[in-house]
Design a protein around this motif. Sequence first.
Motif, PDB file in Angstrom:
ATOM      1  N   ARG A  36       0.858  -1.185   0.000  1.00 35.56           N
ATOM      2  CA  ARG A  36       0.000   0.000   0.000  1.00 35.56           C
ATOM      3  C   ARG A  36       0.894   1.235   0.000  1.00 35.56           C
ATOM      4  NH1 ARG A  36      -4.853   0.685   4.209  1.00 35.56           N
ATOM      5  NH2 ARG A  36      -3.192   0.201   5.711  1.00 35.56           N
ATOM      6  N   PRO A  37       0.707   2.146  -0.939  1.00 37.16           N
ATOM      7  CA  PRO A  37       1.567   3.338  -0.986  1.00 37.16           C
ATOM      8  C   PRO A  37       1.231   4.305   0.143  1.00 37.16           C
ATOM      9  CG  PRO A  37      -0.174   3.504  -2.618  1.00 37.16           C
ATOM     10  CD  PRO A  37      -0.293   2.135  -2.018  1.00 37.16           C
ATOM     11  N   ASP A  38       2.177   5.142   0.473  1.00 40.94           N
ATOM     12  CA  ASP A  38       1.904   6.211   1.420  1.00 40.94           C
ATOM     13  C   ASP A  38       0.775   7.084   0.877  1.00 40.94           C
ATOM     14  OD1 ASP A  38       3.973   5.310   2.990  1.00 40.94           O
ATOM     15  OD2 ASP A  38       5.447   6.686   2.099  1.00 40.94           O
ATOM     16  N   ARG A  41       1.332   9.757  -1.732  1.00 42.10           N
ATOM     17  CA  ARG A  41       1.754   9.382  -3.084  1.00 42.10           C
ATOM     18  C   ARG A  41       0.584   9.031  -3.988  1.00 42.10           C
ATOM     19  NH1 ARG A  41       6.992   5.689  -3.494  1.00 42.10           N
ATOM     20  NH2 ARG A  41       6.780   6.563  -5.587  1.00 42.10           N
ATOM     21  N   TRP A 109       6.312   2.837  -8.631  1.00 39.03           N
ATOM     22  CA  TRP A 109       5.901   2.191  -7.376  1.00 39.03           C
ATOM     23  C   TRP A 109       5.384   0.778  -7.649  1.00 39.03           C
ATOM     24  CZ3 TRP A 109       1.667  -0.119  -5.235  1.00 39.03           C
ATOM     25  CH2 TRP A 109       1.693  -0.315  -3.845  1.00 39.03           C
TER      26      TRP A 109
END
Length: 279
Positions: A36-38, A41, A109
Motif C-alpha cells: 500500500r503506498p503512502d 503518493r 511504485w
Amino acid sequence: MSEAVLRHEIGPAATVQEDRVSWLMKTVRRNRFLPRPDAGRVFVGDGDFRAVGAEFLGHFIRLGGLRPEHRVLDIGCGIGRMAVPLTQYLDVEKGRYSGLDPVEGGIAWCRRFITPFYPNFTFQRLDIAHKLYNPQGKISGEALKLPYAERQFDFVIMTSVVTHLPPDEVLVHLSEVARLLKPGGRLFMTAFVVDGIAAANASGRRDPRLGFVRDGNGPCWFVPDTPPLAAVGFDDDFLDHALEKAGLAIITKSLGHWRGQDADHYQDFYVAESRGAQL
C-alpha cells in the motif's frame, strides 16, 4: 437506459461464487502484507486505498464477469489501486495483468512493490499528454495507439479515466479498447453521467464537490473554479453512443450514488462487451 441490466448466473453456483467473492474482499481489506503506498503518493482518487480496491474487485467479478484466467488491461492504472487486489484473484499461471499510466511515479511504485512478487503483473508508462497528470507528454490523446496487438485481452478496466478526458479522446480510447478486446471480451468503465437527476443541481442532493455546469454546447460538464479535466461529466447517452460507435455493446449501465440516489457504488458503471462470441 437508467437501470442496471445484468447477466448473472442463478442457482447454487451463484451462491458459492458470492460467498467466495465476499470472503475475498474481506481478505484483501484485512491483509496487512499487501503493498500500500503512502497516502501522500496517491495522486488520483480518494478513500481508503485497500478498501476501495477490494470494493472494485467485487464489482469486476460480480458485474463484469472477470475470471481468474483472464488477461486484464488496466488503462490509467495509477499507483496500483486496482492491481493490488487483483493479485489475490488472477491465476498465477493463466491470468495476466498489464497496467498503463502516464505518471511515472505510479508506474515506478507498481514495478517496485508488485511485479517482483507477482511476475504476471506488468506496468508500463505511456507518455500521453494530459493537462493535469502529464502536461509535457509527447503523445496526443487524439492520436492514441496503445502498445498491444489486437485481440489481446479478455477484460479492460477504465476506472476514473473518462472522468478526466475530453470527448474526442474518449472516442479514441474506446476505439482502442474495441481493437484490443477478444470477441466477447469486456470493458469495465466508470463515469459521471449527467442525467436529469444529476442536472437538477438545485435540489442539493448531489455530491457538492461535483456541481457540474455544461461546457458550451458540447456533451461535457465541468466543475466551476476547478481545472476543466479535474472532473468531467457527460450528457446522458453520450457514452452509450460512444461505446456503440466503437463496436461495444452495453450489457450493464448502473448509476451511482454521487447524484443523490441509492446505489452500492459512487461513480456510474458501464460494462460493455466486444461484439462476437460471449466469454
